[in-house]
Write an enzyme that holds these catalytic residues in place. Sequence first.
Site, PDB file in Angstrom:
ATOM      1  N   CYS A  91      37.613  39.484  -9.067  1.00  0.00           N
ATOM      2  CA  CYS A  91      37.116  38.107  -9.059  1.00  0.00           C
ATOM      3  C   CYS A  91      36.222  37.875  -7.840  1.00  0.00           C
ATOM      4  CB  CYS A  91      38.269  37.117  -9.053  1.00  0.00           C
ATOM      5  SG  CYS A  91      39.397  37.389 -10.419  1.00  0.00           S
ATOM      6  N   GLY A  92      36.419  38.646  -6.786  1.00  0.00           N
ATOM      7  CA  GLY A  92      35.551  38.542  -5.608  1.00  0.00           C
ATOM      8  C   GLY A  92      34.348  39.466  -5.705  1.00  0.00           C
TER       9      GLY A  92
ATOM     10  N   GLY B 114      41.455  40.782  -4.259  1.00  0.00           N
ATOM     11  CA  GLY B 114      42.867  41.047  -4.018  1.00  0.00           C
ATOM     12  C   GLY B 114      43.561  41.952  -5.013  1.00  0.00           C
TER      13      GLY B 114
ATOM     14  N   ARG C 148      40.613  24.297 -11.936  1.00  0.00           N
ATOM     15  CA  ARG C 148      39.205  24.656 -11.695  1.00  0.00           C
ATOM     16  C   ARG C 148      38.296  23.625 -12.331  1.00  0.00           C
ATOM     17  NH1 ARG C 148      38.031  30.477 -13.575  1.00  0.00           N
ATOM     18  NH2 ARG C 148      39.436  31.031 -11.882  1.00  0.00           N
TER      19      ARG C 148
ATOM     20  N   ARG D  83      37.540  36.287 -25.659  1.00  0.00           N
ATOM     21  CA  ARG D  83      37.884  36.300 -24.232  1.00  0.00           C
ATOM     22  C   ARG D  83      36.870  35.396 -23.548  1.00  0.00           C
ATOM     23  NH1 ARG D  83      39.915  36.971 -19.849  1.00  0.00           N
ATOM     24  NH2 ARG D  83      40.726  38.878 -18.902  1.00  0.00           N
ATOM     25  N   LYS D  84      36.902  35.362 -22.216  1.00  0.00           N
ATOM     26  CA  LYS D  84      35.958  34.475 -21.521  1.00  0.00           C
ATOM     27  C   LYS D  84      34.508  34.896 -21.777  1.00  0.00           C
ATOM     28  CE  LYS D  84      37.100  36.846 -17.228  1.00  0.00           C
ATOM     29  NZ  LYS D  84      37.501  36.679 -15.860  1.00  0.00           N
TER      30      LYS D  84
END
Length: 566
Positions: free
Chosen positions: A454-455, A449, A79, A188-189
């Site tokens: 994430c979508g 998914g 990424r 975490r992120k």
Amino acid sequence: MAEVTETKAQRVERLKREKLAWDHLDEIREFARNGRDSVPPEWLGTYFRSWGIYTQGDGAGVIGGKNGEGKATEFFMVRIRIPNGILTSDQVRVLAGLSEDYGRGVADITVRQNVQLHWVTIQAIPDLIEKLQRAGLTTTGACGDVVRNVTGCPVAGIAADEHFDASPFSLAVDRALGGNREFYNLPRKFKMTVTGCSSWCSYPEINDVAFTSARRKRGDVFEDGFSVRIGGGLSTEPHIALKLDAFVRQDQVVDVARGVAEIFRASEVLRQSREQARLKYLFLKHGWTAESFLAELNRIIGFPLDPAGDEEIPAEVHRDHTGIQRQKQAGLVFIGASVLRGRITPAQLRRAAQLADKFGDGTLRATVQQNLLLANIREEHAETVAAELTRVGLPVAALAFARGTVACTGSEFCKLALTETKGFARWLSTELDERLPGFSEQIKLHITGCPNSCGQHWIADIGIEGKKIKVNGKMVDAYYFCVGGSVGHIASIARPVGYRCAAANVPDAIERLLIHFQETRESNENLRTFLARNTNEQIRTVLAGESFAAVERDLPAGRVPAGVEG
Ligand code: HEM
Ligand code: SF4
């Protein structure tokens, strides 16, 4: 002596303490020389993340693997971080070249204005990193427990209706905190956005820290600054960011962003479990409030923030800046093209770069709706550029479903996926555009998914989450429906309505729902009001075409697949 076992969280915490992976490009070069098998598990599972690198799944998603994670192949996903989505034509050509040379011609624009390549071998990684660096791009901090790409409005500085150009501030925050070793080991992120855009197109509601334009009056003088929101995020427990009662002056943005990152870094309580380590859990599980957060933030930054200014919360649904629009600069337009589910080829990238050079000044932008935009195009060439983009498959006036569709990575490459999403998204949106020609409502159709979102299915009008179900004794891809997610004035998380069906039947279900909407809407009622007015049972019945007993979202036994983190 009894064997001491570490929890997953303890292991990741230990590894992060032991090594600052950004200092070890030499090790990556060594792996490249010695081959994929030489890469140790701690790099595969932890250290590569902070370099924006993940292992790539085998196409079956989570199926066939172990510990809630599918099988990894010898390939990697990489990424590339694009602060505020701002790109030059030269950078776009570099991305096209890398995608061609190392990524089998596949590149995905992501929902955080990044570009993700797949099929990358370990041998290619050092060269890829160097080529990116030479082009002023980086993968550092694109994944991992770090400050992720700082997003912003892709038409910052050029939109006629923006409050002010906030891109210098998002870039300043990115420069100060992105890839900064002080923030290499967060729980975490950590996602931030800074925008001065009137439509809040970078989704402040779902970021850990979000700055949006605000104004206040001091005597006779207006001052432009920011509102600040904290603790937004999606995943399995979505949470809309909380607004602090604070006005952030433009010269305070970096300090405040850093202050929040410091609070996050110091939150040891978040380091106990990887699943509950995002900033939002301070509010969801640990009793923090917007007021207590602000008090701690004031203490950390060393000065009290003033009370909040005035802000306009946008009502608009589509925040995608597609189409041809006049810029604030006379004689110039920007042109937003839809990139269906974010997937773009090297040829398309090159053509877009060429058009940006020939008819503009070579400025391009990636958007959080997985689209691409050309800026500073001379007005007289707008139609030529739009026609050419459309000709190469990047439509400037995309049909409703092609325009509103967003999809996560899915089982093609992601080891956590239950379903294939990118091919499915193309099929679904094409079907719907054919079946419902002229559908004129703005619609956000988001496909994800697995429960990780994430979508971003939680903020879509229709958000569908991948599942597996048995049909005629065979496991097939399926989707669970959530509806009525929205951002802006009535920010709300989509409601799970208790209906799921095989992927093959999703177009029928959505077609039924939208025809029902067209036939029964009250005068001037838009899709959001319609979805809010109808009960889950009513929506479920229409989706199914018959009465349908509600099914749970059925999180897989225990917890969601969470072996790999995004
Ligand atoms: C525990 C596992 C994971 C969680 C909870 C998670 C969650 C999320 C969420 C909530 C977003 C939405 C972005 C936003 O905030 O606007 C996101 C973005 C994204 N995720 Fe994941 N994710 C996980 C693993 C993965 C994996 C394994 C992949 C496979 C590549 C992946 C691919 C992406 C991509 C491409 C984006 C776009 C954003 C970007 O460029 O940073 N995620 N993730
Ligand atoms: S939601 Fe994220 S983790 Fe789940 S399949 Fe999509 S990309 Fe993978």
